[in-house]
Design an enzyme around this catalytic site. Structure first.
Site, mmCIF file in Angstrom:
data_model
loop_
_atom_site.group_PDB
_atom_site.id
_atom_site.type_symbol
_atom_site.label_atom_id
_atom_site.label_comp_id
_atom_site.label_asym_id
_atom_site.label_seq_id
_atom_site.Cartn_x
_atom_site.Cartn_y
_atom_site.Cartn_z
ATOM 1 N N CYS A 113 29.436 49.767 11.151
ATOM 2 C CA CYS A 113 29.588 49.174 12.477
ATOM 3 C C CYS A 113 30.068 50.175 13.534
ATOM 4 O O CYS A 113 29.968 49.901 14.735
ATOM 5 C CB CYS A 113 30.524 47.979 12.412
ATOM 6 S SG CYS A 113 29.980 46.703 11.258
ATOM 7 N N HIS A 157 32.740 46.596 19.540
ATOM 8 C CA HIS A 157 31.805 46.156 18.512
ATOM 9 C C HIS A 157 31.863 44.636 18.440
ATOM 10 O O HIS A 157 32.943 44.046 18.340
ATOM 11 C CB HIS A 157 32.182 46.789 17.170
ATOM 12 C CG HIS A 157 31.559 46.149 15.978
ATOM 13 N ND1 HIS A 157 30.209 45.875 15.911
ATOM 14 C CD2 HIS A 157 32.098 45.719 14.805
ATOM 15 C CE1 HIS A 157 29.937 45.311 14.745
ATOM 16 N NE2 HIS A 157 31.077 45.206 14.070
ATOM 17 N N ASN A 180 27.373 39.515 14.221
ATOM 18 C CA ASN A 180 27.690 40.918 13.961
ATOM 19 C C ASN A 180 26.409 41.632 13.545
ATOM 20 O O ASN A 180 25.886 41.411 12.459
ATOM 21 C CB ASN A 180 28.737 41.000 12.849
ATOM 22 C CG ASN A 180 29.220 42.417 12.595
ATOM 23 O OD1 ASN A 180 28.561 43.388 12.961
ATOM 24 N ND2 ASN A 180 30.354 42.541 11.941
#
Length: 332
Positions: free
Chosen positions: A126, A259, A289
């Protein structure tokens, strides 16, 4: 005779692009699918814990580089450049099309770029886009390259265990891209990257290819509480580090783009930086996500809807498996 030193160029973002596959799966739709497996969840449960309302899943025959291609084409069009002028391609992904060659090489071919430019992948989960952006910035600052295509792209749906409701509701597929070019004016003001491999076990896919088969577990594993605790701590620190390197205060930021993992982590980071919610770009509600794709997806959305304007200061930051974390302070 006096010696002269040529100043290294800065790098600046001149184009953004993103792409979500058309299959949008709402929380209610996913809950119905999980119910057929004997697992109970609901829209209310997912939203309360994550802020996610929907995610996008790629069709079985669509690859990570297929998503990256559309995002890249949109970024190149936004930048108004000839694709053949790109002399560096970096793709951040944890879900490549193949073990090798790299997704960057496959993307180069799909874009029809025939100039022999360097192309490689970055794997920092990520945090991948932050890592890739910092890498491209340093290549350009060194004078080695002039125009870089930096992409974050993922098909995380391929590594989700749909018998584990604690993880399968969180992730989605997508891609985002930016074009960086050498500039006399500062664009990327600072970057900061870190990792601590001792935390590898709390977020991982502990499998590999061995003897033509998968050895270990090829599904995503996450210790949510441990990730949450670590993420909020390191994101605050790396944000302040990037600001300090640029001689700026958090109060001078126009936008924070964290993020897009979990609204509670994102909001916690913003509070620690003293930023109100109106200055944070949030897209996690619509795509979940998307790992390395989440930051450039959110950046492109805010550029295209007019929130982010030329000259504004934007802080990008991410944290992911590894454990990795990083930030970049950018003047648009």
């Amino acid at each position: 005779m006096a010696s002269t030193t040529q100043q290294s160029p800065y790098s600046r973002i001149i184009g953004t692009g993103s792409y979500l596959p058309p299959n949008r799966v709402t929380n209610d739709q996913l809950a119905a699918q999980l119910a057929a497996r004997g697992l109970e969840t609901s829209d209310e449960w997912i939203v309360a814990r994550t802020g996610i309302h929907a995610r996008h899943f790629a069709e079985p025959d669509v690859t990570t580089t297929d998503l990256a291609l559309v995002a890249s084409q949109r970024a190149i069009e936004s930048a108004g450049i000839d694709p053949q002028s790109i002399d560096l391609i970096i793709v951040a992904t944890s879900t490549p099309d193949f073990v090798f060659p790299s997704s960057a090489c496959l993307l180069q071919n799909k874009l029809g770029i025939k100039n022999g430019c360097a192309a490689f992948d970055v794997q920092a989960v990520c945090s991948g886009f932050a890592y890739a952006l910092a890498t491209a910035d340093n290549f350009i600052r060194s004078g080695a390259n002039k125009t870089a295509l930096v992409v974050g792209a993922e098909t995380f749906s391929r590594i989700l265990d749909f018998n584990d409701r604690t993880t399968c509701v969180l992730f989605g597929d997508g891609a985002g891209a930016v074009v960086l070019t050498a500039s006399d004016e500062p664009g990327v003001l600072s970057t900061a990257l870190h990792a601590d491999g001792s935390h590898a076990s709390i977020l991982c896919v502990p499998g590999n290819v061995h003897g033509g088969a998968i050895a270990g577990n090829a599904f995503l594993h996450m210790d949510g509480q441990a990730v949450f605790k670590l993420a909020v701590n390191v994101l605050e620190k790396v944000a302040n580090e990037a600001l300090a390197k640029a001689g700026m205060q958090a109060s001078e930021l126009d936008w924070l783009i964290p993020h897009q993992a979990n609204i509670r982590i994102m909001s916690g980071t913003a509070r620690k930086l003293g930023l109100n919610a109106e200055r944070m770009v949030v897209t996690v509600d619509e795509h979940g996500n998307t790992s390395a794709a989440s930051i450039p997806l959110a950046l492109d959305a805010a550029v295209r809807d007019g929130r982010i304007k030329k000259g504004q200061h934007v802080l990008l930051e991410g944290v992911g498996g590894g454990f990795t974390w990083g930030a970049a302070l950018v003047r648009m």
